[in-house]
Write an enzyme that holds these catalytic residues in place. Structure first.
Site, PDB file in Angstrom:
ATOM      1  CE1 TYR A  90      -4.281   1.524   0.518  1.00 17.33           C
ATOM      2  CE2 TYR A  90      -3.062   3.003   1.960  1.00 17.33           C
ATOM      3  CZ  TYR A  90      -4.207   2.698   1.246  1.00 17.33           C
ATOM      4  OH  TYR A  90      -5.271   3.556   1.251  1.00 17.33           O
ATOM      5  CB  SER A 185       0.756  -5.498   2.732  1.00 18.28           C
ATOM      6  OG  SER A 185      -0.257  -4.747   3.349  1.00 18.28           O
ATOM      7  CD  GLN A 186      -2.230  -1.765  -2.713  1.00 17.33           C
ATOM      8  OE1 GLN A 186      -3.140  -0.978  -2.504  1.00 17.33           O
ATOM      9  NE2 GLN A 186      -1.075  -1.390  -3.236  1.00 17.33           N
ATOM     10  CG  ASP A 271      -0.090  -7.788  10.139  1.00 20.08           C
ATOM     11  OD1 ASP A 271      -0.278  -6.557  10.247  1.00 20.08           O
ATOM     12  OD2 ASP A 271       0.130  -8.355   9.052  1.00 20.08           O
ATOM     13  CG  HIS A 300       1.820  -5.154   7.862  1.00 22.48           C
ATOM     14  ND1 HIS A 300       0.952  -6.165   7.498  1.00 22.48           N
ATOM     15  CD2 HIS A 300       1.931  -4.341   6.767  1.00 22.48           C
ATOM     16  CE1 HIS A 300       0.538  -5.967   6.251  1.00 22.48           C
ATOM     17  NE2 HIS A 300       1.117  -4.882   5.788  1.00 22.48           N
TER      18      HIS A 300
END
Length: 336
Positions: A90, A185-186, A271, A300
């Site tokens: 992100y 992540s994203q 996370d 994370h």
């Protein structure tokens, strides 16, 4: 740092009932079939490096809009090569051409997708997102166009991601039967979406994936993009049903049963951005053969370099050891 979500034992049994739209497949068939993508373009870039060749990439993404990226190839490798397509976290853009060389150094072709509208200003060739967003937003990307699936930002981003996976399979340096998708992540959420929507993918490696189990993510995340939805609904108290209906078309835990390629997931139990229960929701519903690596004491950042070693070993088990160094006679064919 303490646990902020379910325990590992609880996550292992967490299988939420997701609101999967009845027209989910029709929506994505209509989205991905709306136009016929043109060919990708590749321009050599002089990075000053001698062992890896780099190309600036332009792929026609959503509505044919140009999306940039990098392609890295081992300089003297004999092909066709297995390929790793990487989607970014992100707020990340493709960055500078010498920054991500791990997969090419390991003997793979490595195609990196820029993220439309995201990225940092010093990076060359950023990909814009020229679309307007009705009904207002809060800062960030997760509420852009969120009042309807057709206008939602991630409709375009997922389409871009599918187009990059297709472009990888079509490149003459790449073995079309050995294309993997990955991301953190994203990027992990996009890798899951592509594995579900594009059968040409041969392996997926979603790392602490975002975009899973939106309702729970919005409720339990301690920081990060899921909180944008909560902030938006603080302002628009009457739109919760509308917003979560839109999000249901992009919840990759809802899409995951459609995937058939083998997958290696990672989850971090502390996370605060992508709560582990949401990642487990995607993992449990994934339709293909799957493995999981759990990082019990990480936030994370997840497994970072340690997990890259896990990914490399796992992918070599499926694709073979990459490529050996070869002579220069194949370079012209591989760079076209």
């Amino acid at each position: 740092m303490a646990l902020t979500d379910l325990t590992l034992a609880e996550c292992q049994t967490y299988r939420p009932e997701l609101a999967v739209p009845s027209d989910l497949d029709d929506f994505w068939a209509r989205t991905l079939g709306a136009d016929e993508p043109g060919p990708a373009a590749y321009e050599p870039v002089d990075t000053g490096l001698t062992q890896i060749r780099t190309f600036s990439v332009t792929v026609p993404g959503y509505a044919g809009e140009p999306v940039h990226g990098w392609l890295h190839l081992p300089a003297y490798a004999e092909g066709p090569l297995p390929c790793v397509v990487e989607y970014l976290g992100y707020g990340r853009g493709r960055g500078l051409p010498h920054e991500k060389l791990f997969w090419a150094a390991a003997g793979f072709a490595h195609l990196i997708m820029d993220t439309r509208g995201q990225g940092w200003s010093a990076a060359p060739g950023l990909t814009p997102d020229p679309h307007p967003y009705p009904a207002g937003t809060v800062p960030g990307f997760l509420t852009r166009g969120v009042t309807h699936p057709d206008t939602f930002y991630y409709r375009r981003l997922v389409t871009d991601a599918v187009r990059f996976a297709r472009a990888a399979r079509e490149h003459p340096a790449v073995d079309a039967d050995r294309v993997a998708v990955t991301g953190i992540s994203q990027g992990g959420g996009l890798a899951l979406a592509v594995a579900a929507l594009f059968p040409g993918v041969a392996a997926a490696m979603p790392d602490v994936p975002f975009l899973c189990d939106f309702r729970r993510g919005v409720r339990v995340a301690g920081r990060g993009p899921y909180l944008e939805i909560a902030e938006y609904l603080k302002l628009h108290r009457d739109r919760a049903d509308q917003v979560f209906r839109t999000l249901s078309y992009f919840d990759v835990a809802g899409l995951a049963p459609r995937a058939t390629a083998p997958a290696l997931f990672s989850v971090a139990m502390m996370d605060q951005v992508c709560p582990p229960s949401t990642c487990f929701a995607g993992y449990h519903r994934y339709g293909g053969e799957k493995e999981l690596r759990v990082y019990e004491f990480n936030d994370h950042e997840g497994g970072e370099g340690h997990h890259q070693i896990e990914q490399l070993a796992w992918l070599r088990d499926r694709f073979g050891p990459g490529v050996a160094a070869g002579g220069g006679e194949d370079r012209a064919a591989l760079s076209s």
